[in-house]
Design an enzyme around this catalytic site. Structure first.
Site, PDB file in Angstrom:
ATOM      1  N   CYS A  98       0.870  -1.189   0.000  1.00  0.00           N
ATOM      2  CA  CYS A  98       0.000   0.000   0.000  1.00  0.00           C
ATOM      3  C   CYS A  98       0.893   1.221   0.000  1.00  0.00           C
ATOM      4  O   CYS A  98       1.645   1.421  -0.938  1.00  0.00           O
ATOM      5  CB  CYS A  98      -0.986  -0.030   1.153  1.00  0.00           C
ATOM      6  SG  CYS A  98      -0.219  -0.147   2.774  1.00  0.00           S
ATOM      7  N   ARG A 103      -2.090  -0.798   5.438  1.00  0.00           N
ATOM      8  CA  ARG A 103      -3.332  -1.371   4.926  1.00  0.00           C
ATOM      9  C   ARG A 103      -3.081  -2.767   4.354  1.00  0.00           C
ATOM     10  O   ARG A 103      -3.926  -3.652   4.418  1.00  0.00           O
ATOM     11  CB  ARG A 103      -3.924  -0.455   3.841  1.00  0.00           C
ATOM     12  CG  ARG A 103      -4.531   0.805   4.386  1.00  0.00           C
ATOM     13  CD  ARG A 103      -4.848   1.800   3.278  1.00  0.00           C
ATOM     14  NE  ARG A 103      -3.666   2.483   2.768  1.00  0.00           N
ATOM     15  CZ  ARG A 103      -3.685   3.436   1.831  1.00  0.00           C
ATOM     16  NH1 ARG A 103      -4.821   3.793   1.285  1.00  0.00           N
ATOM     17  NH2 ARG A 103      -2.574   4.015   1.449  1.00  0.00           N
TER      18      ARG A 103
END
Lengths: 299, 145
Positions: free
Chosen positions: A247, A252
């Site tokens: 990410c 994430r």
């Protein structure tokens, strides 16, 4: 495993159901010997506002990162941190946090780098706990310091570096950022502070599967059939694939790493924590823009 | 701009933070967070008048007023689930209240990093507050133009 797994039928369909606990399970096991509950949030003050009784706080930024080098803490530092939070090598650690367990999953992934065996997520995280009106306190948790051995961090199985990604091009890559970040649109206006990378776009061949797709509207993980639809049918992953997820800084994608590894059962998933803040600023690495994944460069 | 030239209000807040141990600085930030004033009536039902600070991961919205005496008033709203962002906003709301437009425009852009919070909350999070200040200044510039 110090504390028995949550037998909820809802988790039984997952590859590693013992990696999840429900809010019911956690409430009924609070205070049990061998269980340590850890809160890990995006917001560094949220724990102070109110936390699950007895829970300790571990902050990804300030506790798990090396303060100087862009890297995680060492075996010595992890041992000291864990011991100070009352965690021993045998402890069952249940982590929960804000934003669908975004940072909680990151903390879980770092615990895994140190080979901590029994570390689980609270399905639904902090929001589910609070939405259900379960007990929350601002009392300081009384921690009995434990002893934790110094364990060398083992990055190779679950962590990818930039050169690993270059070697990997052509094999499945999952970009878990928003479509705007993936395509390379810039939304920042002039005169606003810029952060991050010098180039926008994605790593060639990466499929875009925003991380939060794995969560239902109540913040809990989706059922297996829905996850299969997103990751197998949608992103084309098949059993036996070696997968790298990334990410912006790897936070994430830790969440997606958890889903692919523990819920869907893929055995070779690595998180590229250098992610776009490294790749988008590195010299002479290939980049694709637009909605298409793009081609792997010829070698 | 030299740090010693800060307006009294912001200098006082900075000194309050620097007088504390790092852990206690977080507690003070939490106090600021709890003190973020409610929006005045006239703004309560007007989300359209606010600007979102995109650089903060949590939703925070700000609006700046410059009155006839060229004094600046800042209003901010952020959810209770974002105490750090609320704390940053509250520091700026309290520190900027009543300053003149030119005082606000002259504030050091890196005021947020003078509070000794970088180690306690991480540099990435401090960036959100720096962005907030930049947007406040831009709004002040627009209001006095």
């Amino acid at each position: 495993m110090t504390v028995a797994a949550d037998p909820s039928p809802r988790f039984a369909e997952f590859a590693h159901p013992e990696r999840l606990v429900s809010t019911d399970w956690l409430q009924s096991h609070l205070g049990e010997t061998g269980l340590v509950v850890v809160e890990s949030d995006e917001d560094v003050l949220l724990y102070e506002v109110g936390h699950i009784p007895g829970a300790v706080k571990i902050d990804w930024h300030t506790d798990l990162n090396d303060p100087v080098v862009r890297d995680y803490i060492s075996g010595e530092q992890f041992a000291a941190l864990a011991a100070s939070k009352g965690i021993s090598r045998e402890s069952t650690v249940v982590i929960y946090g804000d934003k669908n367990n975004w940072w909680a999953a990151y903390a879980l992934w770092v615990f895994t780098l140190f080979g901590h065996t029994d570390v689980r997520l609270l399905d639904g995280g902090r929001d589910a706990w609070i939405a259900e009106g379960r007990p929350v306190t601002t009392d300081v948790s009384e921690v009995v310091a434990a002893s934790y051995p110094v364990v060398e961090r083992d990055d190779a199985p679950i962590r990818a570096f930039k050169d690993d990604v270059l070697d990997h091009l052509g094999s499945p890559l999952i970009d878990v950022r928003s479509p705007e970040e993936y395509t390379g649109q810039r939304t920042t206006a002039p005169a606003y502070p810029e952060e991050g990378a010098l180039r926008a776009g994605h790593i060639p061949t990466a499929q875009n599967v925003p991380w939060a797709k794995a969560a239902a509207s109540d913040g809990r993980f989706r059922a297996l059939a829905e996850l299969n639809e997103i990751y197998r049918e949608g992103a084309g992953l098949v059993d036996g694939d070696e997968i790298i997820a990334y990410c912006r800084i790897g936070e994430r994608s830790s969440h997606t790493w958890f889903v692919l590894t523990h819920l869907l059962g893929f055995e070779s998933v690595r998180n590229y924590d250098g992610s776009w803040t490294e790749w988008g600023s590195a010299v002479r690495v290939p980049i694709s823009t637009g909605e298409a994944p793009g081609e792997a460069p010829a070698r | 701009m030299d740090a010693t030239e800060l307006p009294d209000s912001l200098a006082e807040i900075r000194d309050d933070f620097l007088d504390l141990e790092i852990k206690e600085r977080l507690q003070l930030l939490l106090e600021f967070s709890n003190e973020l004033p409610e929006l005045p009536e006239r703004y309560r039902d007007h989300p359209d008048l606010f600007e979102r600070v995109e650089e903060c991961q949590s939703p925070i919205f700000i609006v700046v007023e410059v009155d006839e005496q060229k004094a600046v008033h800042l209003f901010a709203t952020a959810p209770a689930e974002a105490p750090t962002t609320r704390g940053f906003a509250s520091i700026l709301v309290q520190g900027i209240e009543g300053l003149s437009a030119s005082q606000v425009l002259g504030l050091a852009d890196d005021y947020p990093s003078m509070l000794g919070l970088t180690a306690a909350v991480s540099p990435l999070r401090i960036r959100g507050m720096t962005a907030m200040l930049a947007r406040i200044k831009r709004q002040v510039r627009e209001r006095v133009a």
